[in-house]
Scaffold this active site. Structure first.
Site, mmCIF file in Angstrom:
data_model
loop_
_atom_site.group_PDB
_atom_site.id
_atom_site.type_symbol
_atom_site.label_atom_id
_atom_site.label_comp_id
_atom_site.label_asym_id
_atom_site.label_seq_id
_atom_site.Cartn_x
_atom_site.Cartn_y
_atom_site.Cartn_z
ATOM 1 N N ASP A 1 -11.514 2.412 3.812
ATOM 2 C CA ASP A 1 -11.790 0.796 3.714
ATOM 3 C C ASP A 1 -13.288 0.610 3.790
ATOM 4 O O ASP A 1 -13.781 -0.368 3.299
ATOM 5 C CB ASP A 1 -11.306 0.122 5.089
ATOM 6 C CG ASP A 1 -10.296 -0.884 4.766
ATOM 7 O OD1 ASP A 1 -10.000 -1.081 3.751
ATOM 8 O OD2 ASP A 1 -9.749 -1.374 5.790
ATOM 9 N N GLN B 244 -5.021 -1.323 9.527
ATOM 10 C CA GLN B 244 -4.801 -2.835 9.029
ATOM 11 C C GLN B 244 -5.547 -3.907 9.759
ATOM 12 O O GLN B 244 -5.297 -4.061 10.892
ATOM 13 C CB GLN B 244 -3.432 -3.176 8.584
ATOM 14 C CG GLN B 244 -3.072 -4.524 7.796
ATOM 15 C CD GLN B 244 -3.737 -4.606 6.751
ATOM 16 O OE1 GLN B 244 -3.801 -3.533 5.876
ATOM 17 N NE2 GLN B 244 -4.071 -5.401 6.272
ATOM 18 N N LYS C 129 0.968 -1.292 0.012
ATOM 19 C CA LYS C 129 0.170 0.231 -0.179
ATOM 20 C C LYS C 129 0.854 1.307 -0.075
ATOM 21 O O LYS C 129 0.654 2.183 -0.646
ATOM 22 C CB LYS C 129 -0.903 -0.001 1.258
ATOM 23 C CG LYS C 129 -2.016 -0.946 1.007
ATOM 24 C CD LYS C 129 -2.828 -1.072 2.346
ATOM 25 C CE LYS C 129 -3.798 -2.216 2.132
ATOM 26 N NZ LYS C 129 -4.309 -2.853 3.307
#
Ligand code: NDP
Length: 294
Positions: free
Chosen positions: A121, A98, A54
């Site tokens: 997200d 994460q 990422k």
């Protein structure tokens, strides 16, 4: 018949290229540098690989990347304090924590603490609810990638029969909503569904997001169906190493499907590319600019 292989690598690279062009434009025209903050708690090896990828791809697209690594024994309060700081930081337009978080941390509370405008997200209940209501929302990246891959084969999904196998908040449920927004007719299957092969056989579009290696067999498929395989499963090889397989029996499906994504090289490639899209969209929305052209 051999299915067309949907090349996630190529499609993701094109998408990243379009994001980079739009980032260059907003930097030039509006002096806006989209910024993504990624928070990694602990040192799970798979999560470390994802976070590194990422970081690299965010920078390659011309955006700012902020990495925050916290020890596995960080307290809930310290993690929430970092999220609050990132919520206030004007250089940060996207926040990604994460997952999975180490045991002892309350994932739901952490997700709920993220500013929905920066929730790249798409897991905050505000965004999940907006998506379910058919309103504009930041949507989870993997389902977004699934739709883009499908549209590389079918310009319109209107009226098509789709089946989504799996109903997680991360993949299955948001994918169902995105398919509804595309005017597909959607069946949602899960571990309690009866006669899964029979349900799959009716579908023009098959999305497998289960986490069970090669569960969907070739003879379940309607001839010519488009198959999007979200599953990532590691299975042991004879030499003691592991290999990655999806939730679909790929070799069998190749003989029946019209088009199929490989594992690896399919959906996985799209997830990070869509994270870049979401970060750019969030930055433009926060700055009051029109939706970018990606
Ligand atoms: P979850 O474990 O959260 O959900 C799995 C879903 O599959 C559940 O809804 C479960 O049903 C359903 N299921 C389990 N067994 C069966 C069965 N025998 N028949 C039908 N349905 C079943 O997984 P995720 O959604 O998080 O992930 C799914 C897969 O996608 C995993 O392999 C994961 O690694 C992969 N993945 C890949 C990504 C990528 O970038 N390519 C990103 C995210 C995930 P129930 O609800 O009834 O328990």
């Amino acid at each position: 018949m051999t299915a067309k292989i949907i090349d996630g690598k190529v499609i993701a690279a094109e998408l990243r290229g379009r994001v980079a062009e739009e980032v260059a434009r907003v930097r030039r025209e509006h002096n806006l540098v989209p910024g993504l903050a990624v928070v990694l708690v602990g040192n799970d090896p798979a999560s470390e690989v994802y976070v590194r990828s990422k970081h690299t791809q965010t920078q390659a697209a011309g955006m700012a990347s902020f990495e925050h690594k916290l020890p596995a024994d960080v307290s809930q309060a310290e993690l929430l304090a970092l999220v609050a700081k990132l919520n206030r930081d004007p250089a940060v337009h996207g926040i990604l924590v994460q997952l999975p978080l180490p045991k002892g941390l309350n994932t739901e509370a952490v997700i709920n603490a993220i500013d929905p405008a920066k929730d790249v997200d798409g897991l905050h209940p505000n965004n999940a609810g907006r998506l379910a209501g058919g309103f504009s929302a930041l949507s989870p990246c993997t389902p977004l990638g699934c739709i883009i891959l499908t549209k590389s084969v079918h310009a319109s999904l209107e009226g098509m029969n789709a089946i989504v196998i799996g109903r997680s908040n991360l993949v299955g449920r948001p994918l169902v909503q995105l398919l509804l927004n595309e005017n597909a007719t959607v069946t949602i299957a899960h571990s309690r569904s009866r006669d899964l092969p029979g349900l799959v056989r009716r579908a023009d579009l098959v999305y497998a997001a289960v986490g069970k290696a090669e569960m969907v067999r070739g003879d379940w498929l309607k001839p010519g169906a488009t198959v999007i395989d979200v599953g990532i499963n590691r299975i042991p090889r004879a030499d003691g190493k592991t290999r990655l397989v999806g939730d679909v029996a790929y070799q069998e499906a190749l003989e029946v499907a019209g088009a199929i994504t490989p594992v690896p090289g399919g959906v996985g490639q799209m997830t990070v590319a869509c994270l870049l899209v979401n970060t750019l969209r969030a930055a433009c929305a926060i700055a009051g600019l029109p939706k970018p052209a990606v």
